[in-house]
Write a protein that holds these residues in place. Structure first.
Motif, PDB file in Angstrom:
ATOM      1  N   ALA A  61       0.853  -1.183   0.000  1.00  0.00           N
ATOM      2  CA  ALA A  61       0.000   0.000   0.000  1.00  0.00           C
ATOM      3  C   ALA A  61       0.890   1.233   0.000  1.00  0.00           C
ATOM      4  CB  ALA A  61      -0.906  -0.006   1.226  1.00  0.00           C
ATOM      5  N   GLY A  62       0.560   2.188  -0.851  1.00  0.00           N
ATOM      6  CA  GLY A  62       1.367   3.394  -0.971  1.00  0.00           C
ATOM      7  C   GLY A  62       2.278   3.376  -2.176  1.00  0.00           C
ATOM      8  N   GLU A  63       2.572   2.174  -2.688  1.00  0.00           N
ATOM      9  CA  GLU A  63       3.367   2.065  -3.912  1.00  0.00           C
ATOM     10  C   GLU A  63       2.464   2.220  -5.133  1.00  0.00           C
ATOM     11  OE1 GLU A  63       6.823  -1.037  -2.301  1.00  0.00           O
ATOM     12  OE2 GLU A  63       5.268  -1.739  -3.692  1.00  0.00           O
ATOM     13  N   HIS A  64       3.082   2.381  -6.286  1.00  0.00           N
ATOM     14  CA  HIS A  64       2.340   2.477  -7.527  1.00  0.00           C
ATOM     15  C   HIS A  64       2.477   1.166  -8.300  1.00  0.00           C
ATOM     16  CE1 HIS A  64       2.561   6.735  -6.471  1.00  0.00           C
ATOM     17  NE2 HIS A  64       1.544   6.918  -7.289  1.00  0.00           N
ATOM     18  N   ALA A  65       1.347   0.504  -8.518  1.00  0.00           N
ATOM     19  CA  ALA A  65       1.357  -0.756  -9.262  1.00  0.00           C
ATOM     20  C   ALA A  65       1.751  -0.494 -10.710  1.00  0.00           C
ATOM     21  CB  ALA A  65      -0.033  -1.387  -9.207  1.00  0.00           C
ATOM     22  N   GLN A  66       2.598  -1.373 -11.261  1.00  0.00           N
ATOM     23  CA  GLN A  66       3.065  -1.160 -12.628  1.00  0.00           C
ATOM     24  C   GLN A  66       3.002  -2.412 -13.493  1.00  0.00           C
ATOM     25  OE1 GLN A  66       6.638   1.114 -13.134  1.00  0.00           O
ATOM     26  NE2 GLN A  66       6.353   2.251 -11.244  1.00  0.00           N
ATOM     27  N   LEU A  75      -3.879  -0.057 -10.938  1.00  0.00           N
ATOM     28  CA  LEU A  75      -3.235   0.050 -12.245  1.00  0.00           C
ATOM     29  C   LEU A  75      -3.954   1.064 -13.128  1.00  0.00           C
ATOM     30  CD1 LEU A  75      -2.545  -3.740 -12.814  1.00  0.00           C
ATOM     31  CD2 LEU A  75      -0.785  -1.963 -12.720  1.00  0.00           C
ATOM     32  N   ILE A  76      -5.273   1.023 -13.103  1.00  0.00           N
ATOM     33  CA  ILE A  76      -6.061   1.934 -13.932  1.00  0.00           C
ATOM     34  C   ILE A  76      -5.933   3.376 -13.449  1.00  0.00           C
ATOM     35  CG2 ILE A  76      -8.405   2.595 -14.578  1.00  0.00           C
ATOM     36  CD1 ILE A  76      -9.083  -0.386 -14.666  1.00  0.00           C
ATOM     37  N   SER A  77      -6.032   3.569 -12.133  1.00  0.00           N
ATOM     38  CA  SER A  77      -6.019   4.929 -11.592  1.00  0.00           C
ATOM     39  C   SER A  77      -4.641   5.569 -11.639  1.00  0.00           C
ATOM     40  CB  SER A  77      -6.528   4.929 -10.147  1.00  0.00           C
ATOM     41  OG  SER A  77      -5.577   4.313  -9.278  1.00  0.00           O
ATOM     42  N   ALA A  88      -1.926  -1.650 -21.670  1.00  0.00           N
ATOM     43  CA  ALA A  88      -2.792  -0.495 -21.885  1.00  0.00           C
ATOM     44  C   ALA A  88      -2.649   0.029 -23.310  1.00  0.00           C
ATOM     45  CB  ALA A  88      -2.463   0.600 -20.874  1.00  0.00           C
ATOM     46  N   GLN A  89      -1.420   0.052 -23.805  1.00  0.00           N
ATOM     47  CA  GLN A  89      -1.180   0.509 -25.173  1.00  0.00           C
ATOM     48  C   GLN A  89      -1.860  -0.405 -26.186  1.00  0.00           C
ATOM     49  OE1 GLN A  89       2.895   0.095 -26.698  1.00  0.00           O
ATOM     50  NE2 GLN A  89       2.753   2.201 -27.475  1.00  0.00           N
ATOM     51  N   LEU A  90      -1.791  -1.715 -25.957  1.00  0.00           N
ATOM     52  CA  LEU A  90      -2.417  -2.669 -26.864  1.00  0.00           C
ATOM     53  C   LEU A  90      -3.938  -2.519 -26.865  1.00  0.00           C
ATOM     54  CD1 LEU A  90      -0.301  -5.881 -26.157  1.00  0.00           C
ATOM     55  CD2 LEU A  90      -0.374  -4.565 -28.282  1.00  0.00           C
ATOM     56  N   THR A  91      -4.516  -2.286 -25.704  1.00  0.00           N
ATOM     57  CA  THR A  91      -5.981  -2.151 -25.644  1.00  0.00           C
ATOM     58  C   THR A  91      -6.459  -0.892 -26.363  1.00  0.00           C
ATOM     59  OG1 THR A  91      -5.964  -0.990 -23.505  1.00  0.00           O
ATOM     60  CG2 THR A  91      -6.085  -3.399 -23.449  1.00  0.00           C
ATOM     61  N   MET A 122     -12.528  -8.923 -19.912  1.00  0.00           N
ATOM     62  CA  MET A 122     -11.887  -9.049 -18.608  1.00  0.00           C
ATOM     63  C   MET A 122     -12.573  -8.151 -17.583  1.00  0.00           C
ATOM     64  SD  MET A 122      -9.632 -10.432 -16.665  1.00  0.00           S
ATOM     65  CE  MET A 122      -8.319 -11.189 -17.638  1.00  0.00           C
ATOM     66  N   ALA A 123     -12.889  -6.928 -17.984  1.00  0.00           N
ATOM     67  CA  ALA A 123     -13.571  -6.010 -17.076  1.00  0.00           C
ATOM     68  C   ALA A 123     -14.947  -6.541 -16.688  1.00  0.00           C
ATOM     69  CB  ALA A 123     -13.706  -4.633 -17.727  1.00  0.00           C
ATOM     70  N   GLU A 124     -15.648  -7.134 -17.651  1.00  0.00           N
ATOM     71  CA  GLU A 124     -16.958  -7.717 -17.357  1.00  0.00           C
ATOM     72  C   GLU A 124     -16.834  -8.860 -16.355  1.00  0.00           C
ATOM     73  OE1 GLU A 124     -18.359  -8.872 -21.179  1.00  0.00           O
ATOM     74  OE2 GLU A 124     -19.002  -6.854 -21.755  1.00  0.00           O
ATOM     75  N   SER A 125     -15.820  -9.698 -16.550  1.00  0.00           N
ATOM     76  CA  SER A 125     -15.595 -10.823 -15.650  1.00  0.00           C
ATOM     77  C   SER A 125     -15.286 -10.347 -14.231  1.00  0.00           C
ATOM     78  CB  SER A 125     -14.455 -11.693 -16.180  1.00  0.00           C
ATOM     79  OG  SER A 125     -14.146 -12.735 -15.290  1.00  0.00           O
ATOM     80  N   LEU A 126     -14.429  -9.347 -14.123  1.00  0.00           N
ATOM     81  CA  LEU A 126     -14.062  -8.813 -12.812  1.00  0.00           C
ATOM     82  C   LEU A 126     -15.251  -8.126 -12.142  1.00  0.00           C
ATOM     83  CD1 LEU A 126     -10.530  -7.387 -13.658  1.00  0.00           C
ATOM     84  CD2 LEU A 126     -11.045  -9.383 -12.230  1.00  0.00           C
ATOM     85  N   TYR A 127     -16.072  -7.467 -12.941  1.00  0.00           N
ATOM     86  CA  TYR A 127     -17.262  -6.827 -12.380  1.00  0.00           C
ATOM     87  C   TYR A 127     -18.224  -7.869 -11.809  1.00  0.00           C
ATOM     88  CZ  TYR A 127     -21.699  -4.402 -11.990  1.00  0.00           C
ATOM     89  OH  TYR A 127     -22.883  -3.915 -11.506  1.00  0.00           O
ATOM     90  N   MET A 128     -18.443  -8.955 -12.560  1.00  0.00           N
ATOM     91  CA  MET A 128     -19.343  -9.994 -12.079  1.00  0.00           C
ATOM     92  C   MET A 128     -18.796 -10.652 -10.814  1.00  0.00           C
ATOM     93  SD  MET A 128     -21.891  -9.686 -13.916  1.00  0.00           S
ATOM     94  CE  MET A 128     -22.791 -11.017 -13.104  1.00  0.00           C
ATOM     95  N   ALA A 129     -17.472 -10.815 -10.749  1.00  0.00           N
ATOM     96  CA  ALA A 129     -16.861 -11.364  -9.537  1.00  0.00           C
ATOM     97  C   ALA A 129     -17.081 -10.422  -8.359  1.00  0.00           C
ATOM     98  CB  ALA A 129     -15.365 -11.593  -9.764  1.00  0.00           C
ATOM     99  N   LYS A 130     -17.004  -9.120  -8.605  1.00  0.00           N
ATOM    100  CA  LYS A 130     -17.240  -8.127  -7.555  1.00  0.00           C
ATOM    101  C   LYS A 130     -18.692  -8.193  -7.070  1.00  0.00           C
ATOM    102  CE  LYS A 130     -16.789  -3.135  -6.685  1.00  0.00           C
ATOM    103  NZ  LYS A 130     -18.186  -2.871  -6.278  1.00  0.00           N
ATOM    104  N   VAL A 131     -19.626  -8.346  -8.008  1.00  0.00           N
ATOM    105  CA  VAL A 131     -21.036  -8.452  -7.649  1.00  0.00           C
ATOM    106  C   VAL A 131     -21.269  -9.692  -6.786  1.00  0.00           C
ATOM    107  CG1 VAL A 131     -23.352  -8.882  -8.566  1.00  0.00           C
ATOM    108  CG2 VAL A 131     -21.887  -7.150  -9.620  1.00  0.00           C
ATOM    109  N   GLU A 132     -20.664 -10.812  -7.176  1.00  0.00           N
ATOM    110  CA  GLU A 132     -20.811 -12.042  -6.402  1.00  0.00           C
ATOM    111  C   GLU A 132     -20.241 -11.887  -4.996  1.00  0.00           C
ATOM    112  OE1 GLU A 132     -22.224 -15.255  -7.006  1.00  0.00           O
ATOM    113  OE2 GLU A 132     -23.263 -13.893  -8.371  1.00  0.00           O
ATOM    114  N   ARG A 133     -19.105 -11.211  -4.905  1.00  0.00           N
ATOM    115  CA  ARG A 133     -18.481 -10.983  -3.595  1.00  0.00           C
ATOM    116  C   ARG A 133     -19.378 -10.115  -2.714  1.00  0.00           C
ATOM    117  NH1 ARG A 133     -15.718 -12.528   0.707  1.00  0.00           N
ATOM    118  NH2 ARG A 133     -14.081 -11.094   1.385  1.00  0.00           N
TER     119      ARG A 133
END
Length: 201
Positions: A52-57, A96-98, A123-126, A139-150
């Motif tokens: 926490a406090g570091e920047h994910a890369q 990573l996104i933020s 990010a460049q490829l996307t 991938m975003a849809e999959s992660l969102y559905m996992a968040k909803v389930e959680r």
């Protein structure tokens, strides 16, 4: 510390390509555009991959072992956010996104083998590739559905049901992670988890 990063062996390359293809179809050229930047790392148990406090890369793929994502509260208490196990992707997507300082910690709770790719390349490829743009959406849809389930599990299910769902989601969970870590994810004490395990048996 993690062992020096090296080139991928054939087995690792094949495993990651297969996992990527399961999310969304990618041609060999599409895959190579990312995999050319991928590196394989052997990570000893206890290695902190993100603080926490570091920047994910980087984002990653778990070939072997297991990672735990967790938050640390002001009093030092840990709250497990989730687990990354063999065959799954790893990385704090929101951080990573933020581009902001990470809120989450990621640690190897078992000796692990990971494949890392720079987030900037992905990010460049996307942005430039229709196939990778479609992959990112899937991938975003999959992660969102996992968040909803959680959220559903935390708000609508009791501890026993959350425990059963965790085991269904990660069949090897109890062979990789400690009772303390699993209890933290479920939202109970280790003693309570022990009772749940006894009732299950």
């Amino acid at each position: 510390m993690a062992d020096p990063i090296g080139a991928l062996d054939a087995q690792a390359l094949s495993a990651m390509k297969a996992a990527l293809q399961q999310v969304s179809p990618l041609s060999e050229a599409d895959l190579q555009a990312l995999m050319a930047h991928a590196r394989q790392t052997h990570v000893p148990k206890g290695t902190v991959l993100l603080r926490a406090g570091e920047h994910a890369q980087t984002s990653g793929f778990v070939l072997q072992g297991g990672l735990r994502e967790y938050y640390v509260l002001e009093d030092g208490t840990e709250r497990t956010k989730g687990f990354n196990m063999a065959g799954g992707f790893a990385g704090s997507l929101s951080d990573l996104i933020s581009g902001a300082a990470s809120k989450v910690w990621i640690v190897a709770e078992a000796p692990s083998i990971l494949i890392h790719t720079p987030w900037a390349i992905y990010a460049q490829l996307t942005e430039s590739s229709p196939a990778w743009s479609r992959f990112a959406r899937k991938m975003a849809e999959s992660l969102y559905m996992a968040k909803v389930e959680r959220e559903y599990e935390l708000l609508a299910l009791d501890a026993a049901q959350r425990y059963q769902r965790a085991l269904a989601r990660w069949p090897a969970l109890e062979t990789v992670f400690s009772q303390r870590d699993i209890a933290s994810y479920i939202g109970v004490t280790p003693v309570h988890l022990s009772r749940l395990r006894s009732a299950k048996a």
